[in-house]
Design a protein around this motif. Structure first.
Motif, short mmCIF file in Angstrom:
data_model
loop_
_atom_site.label_atom_id
_atom_site.label_comp_id
_atom_site.label_asym_id
_atom_site.label_seq_id
_atom_site.Cartn_x
_atom_site.Cartn_y
_atom_site.Cartn_z
N UNK A 45 0.82 -1.22 0.00
CA UNK A 45 0.00 0.00 0.00
C UNK A 45 0.86 1.26 0.00
N UNK A 46 1.84 1.33 0.89
CA UNK A 46 2.66 2.54 0.96
C UNK A 46 3.56 2.68 -0.26
N UNK A 47 4.02 1.56 -0.80
CA UNK A 47 4.86 1.60 -2.00
C UNK A 47 4.09 2.15 -3.19
N UNK A 48 2.82 1.77 -3.28
CA UNK A 48 1.98 2.26 -4.37
C UNK A 48 1.60 3.71 -4.15
N UNK B 241 3.14 6.11 -2.59
CA UNK B 241 4.23 7.06 -2.77
C UNK B 241 4.79 7.05 -4.18
N UNK B 242 4.29 6.14 -5.02
CA UNK B 242 4.75 6.09 -6.40
C UNK B 242 6.05 5.33 -6.60
N UNK B 243 6.50 4.60 -5.59
CA UNK B 243 7.75 3.85 -5.74
C UNK B 243 7.62 2.72 -6.76
N UNK B 244 6.43 2.12 -6.85
CA UNK B 244 6.16 1.08 -7.83
C UNK B 244 4.77 1.28 -8.41
N UNK B 245 4.58 0.85 -9.65
CA UNK B 245 3.25 0.86 -10.25
C UNK B 245 2.42 -0.25 -9.60
N UNK B 246 1.10 -0.06 -9.52
CA UNK B 246 0.26 -1.02 -8.80
C UNK B 246 0.42 -2.47 -9.23
N UNK B 247 0.34 -2.76 -10.52
CA UNK B 247 0.41 -4.14 -10.99
C UNK B 247 1.79 -4.74 -10.75
N UNK B 248 2.83 -3.92 -10.91
CA UNK B 248 4.19 -4.40 -10.64
C UNK B 248 4.35 -4.75 -9.16
N UNK B 249 3.76 -3.91 -8.32
CA UNK B 249 3.88 -4.12 -6.88
C UNK B 249 3.24 -5.43 -6.45
N UNK C 90 18.62 19.32 -6.06
CA UNK C 90 19.16 18.11 -6.67
C UNK C 90 19.40 17.03 -5.62
N UNK C 91 19.93 17.44 -4.47
CA UNK C 91 20.17 16.49 -3.39
C UNK C 91 18.86 15.92 -2.84
N UNK C 92 17.86 16.79 -2.75
CA UNK C 92 16.56 16.33 -2.26
C UNK C 92 15.96 15.28 -3.19
N UNK C 93 16.07 15.52 -4.50
CA UNK C 93 15.55 14.55 -5.47
C UNK C 93 16.32 13.24 -5.38
N UNK C 94 17.64 13.33 -5.23
CA UNK C 94 18.47 12.13 -5.13
C UNK C 94 18.13 11.34 -3.87
N UNK C 95 17.91 12.06 -2.77
CA UNK C 95 17.56 11.40 -1.52
C UNK C 95 16.21 10.70 -1.63
N UNK C 96 15.23 11.39 -2.23
CA UNK C 96 13.90 10.79 -2.41
C UNK C 96 13.98 9.53 -3.27
N UNK C 97 14.82 9.58 -4.31
CA UNK C 97 14.99 8.42 -5.18
C UNK C 97 15.59 7.25 -4.41
N UNK C 98 16.56 7.56 -3.53
CA UNK C 98 17.16 6.51 -2.71
C UNK C 98 16.16 5.88 -1.75
N UNK C 99 15.28 6.71 -1.17
CA UNK C 99 14.28 6.17 -0.26
C UNK C 99 13.25 5.32 -1.01
N UNK C 100 12.95 5.69 -2.25
CA UNK C 100 12.03 4.87 -3.04
C UNK C 100 12.63 3.49 -3.29
N UNK C 101 13.93 3.47 -3.60
CA UNK C 101 14.60 2.18 -3.79
C UNK C 101 14.58 1.37 -2.49
N UNK C 102 14.86 2.05 -1.38
CA UNK C 102 14.81 1.37 -0.09
C UNK C 102 13.41 0.88 0.24
N UNK C 103 12.41 1.66 -0.19
CA UNK C 103 11.03 1.27 0.06
C UNK C 103 10.66 0.00 -0.71
N UNK C 104 11.16 -0.11 -1.93
CA UNK C 104 10.90 -1.32 -2.71
C UNK C 104 11.52 -2.54 -2.02
N UNK C 105 12.75 -2.36 -1.53
CA UNK C 105 13.43 -3.46 -0.83
C UNK C 105 12.68 -3.84 0.45
#
Length: 414
Positions: free
Chosen positions: A32-35, A37-45, A168-183
């Motif tokens: 639910x949280x991954x979807x 926040x946009x970290x993954x698309x619903x069907x992929x999740x 730029x750092x904020x975007x990079x950090x958010x991207x890193x958290x999305x990857x961590x969220x998927x894991x």
């Protein structure tokens, strides 16, 4: 398997149907949280979650042994009791799915099992100590522990990143958290398969013991583990979109750092409990973690109207499923016609709930749309809270009108 009777086969199939409903009912726990926040698309999740649920089913049998030989006494237990218990659990799962409430599939199963056993053989058939130590106490502790852990993890996350101001750092950090969220979502899915698939394994093993196919205290056979894993994976892939909507955006608004903190905290609690044989509710653990993450962000709020309905559903799950299980067991005690009547009622009730759900369908195309508006309490809390962390505060500008003709000069400038 050559000794399996028709009734036992019906019970096994019904148990796998419950496992299927458990899968789609609890998909929200991991994704639910991954979807949201946009970290993954619903069907992929949900596809990812389904695969990891299947893998998790093969990692442990400790919870299965708690259910098959701990909660109720196996001696003298009729196979019909297991069937009645599953009917209560399935109908409660479907009802709470219809209204989008993340209730506990585990407690629905326990409630149905306890109600049916009491109707069949009285209260002496229940191992009260096991129910208290391995069901009720974890039910209270799990959401609290997961919530506190997620709250602290969220606060720590925002504190570590408080000095990052570059875009730029904020975007990079958010991207890193999305990857961590998927894991972390994958870890929750693995934990869910390890914990919840075992509950169906335990029920089928218990049915095989009552049918004389297995001796008391036996571990689940490999074919039982495989079937339970496949059933929960299929249900997970179907996706319980109504509950995903509630968990993802109905309780609180989450950002990637919060989602990562919530899922990591919940997975840790679930995996630890599975290792110890505690059959806790993954739903309650994940819901508690989501609320903790929502409160952990500065200015974050929880939609308490949704949370209150969820708490009520948690409290009703054991007794409601127990009453249905007891009623179903009362019918099965009447003989073959009673078993048939219970089966017909199960199919009819499931069909009616499915028909009602089609009036306002929720699927992967609209799961992130139409979150519940904030209630009175939530609005009042938000009004007196500081701005949420990461929210840009608009510049405050004061416009001083130019003096008009005939306006006396400011004495301080003279």
């Amino acid at each position: 398997m050559e000794h399996i009777t028709l009734l036992l086969a019906i019970v096994i199939v019904t148990a796998l149907v419950f496992d299927f409903t458990n899968g789609f009912h609890d998909t929200a726990n991991a994704m639910a949280t991954t979807i949201s926040t946009g970290a993954l698309k619903p069907k992929t999740a949900v596809a990812m979650s389904a695969v990891l649920n299947l893998v998790g089913a093969f990692l442990s049998v400790e919870v299965a042994k708690t259910i098959s030989g701990g909660i109720i006494n196996e001696n003298g237990l009729r196979t019909e009791v297991i069937f009645a218990a599953l009917v209560g659990a399935i109908l409660w799962n479907l009802l709470t799915w219809l209204v989008g409430l993340p209730s506990s599939s585990s407690h629905a199963l326990f409630g149905g099992l306890i109600g049916a056993a009491v109707m069949s053989a009285g209260w002496s058939s229940i191992n009260g100590g096991t129910v208290v130590t391995k069901v009720l106490l974890p039910a209270v502790a799990a959401p609290v522990v997961a919530g506190v852990a997620a709250l602290l993890a969220t606060k720590l996350t925002y504190r570590i990143n408080r000095n990052i101001t570059d875009e730029a750092q904020l975007k990079s950090t958010a991207k890193g958290y999305r990857a961590g969220q998927i894991a972390s979502a994958g870890l929750v899915s693995l934990a869910h398969g390890t914990n919840d698939a075992q509950k169906t394994m335990g029920i089928i093993t218990l049915a095989l013991v009552t049918g004389g196919v297995l001796s008391p205290g036996s571990n689940p056979p490999v074919w039982v583990i495989t079937c339970a894993g496949i059933a929960i994976a299929m249900g997970t892939y179907l996706g319980g979109w109504r509950i995903i909507r509630t968990m993802g955006s109905g309780l609180t608004e989450l950002r990637p750092p919060q989602g990562f903190a919530a899922q990591t905290s919940a997975a840790t609690v679930i995996l630890a409990s599975s290792h110890l044989g505690f059959s806790l509710s993954t739903t309650q653990s994940c819901s508690g973690a989501v609320m903790g993450a929502g409160l952990g962000r500065k200015g974050g709020t929880v939609r308490w109207s949704t949370a209150t309905r969820m708490f009520v559903a948690w409290g009703l799950t054991l007794p409601a499923a127990g009453l249905v299980g007891a009623g179903a067991e009362f019918l099965t005690k009447q003989g073959p016609w009673g078993v048939t009547a219970v089966a017909v009622l199960l199919v009819a009730g499931s069909g009616a709930i499915w028909t009602l759900s089609r009036r306002k369908p929720v699927d992967h195309t609209n799961v992130t749309v139409g979150a519940e508006p904030a209630g009175v309490v939530t609005t009042a809390v938000a009004a007196v809270s500081p701005p949420p962390a990461g929210t840009a505060v608009p510049d405050l500008k004061t416009t001083i009108p130019a003096p008009t003709a005939g306006t006396p000069a400011d004495p301080a400038t003279v």
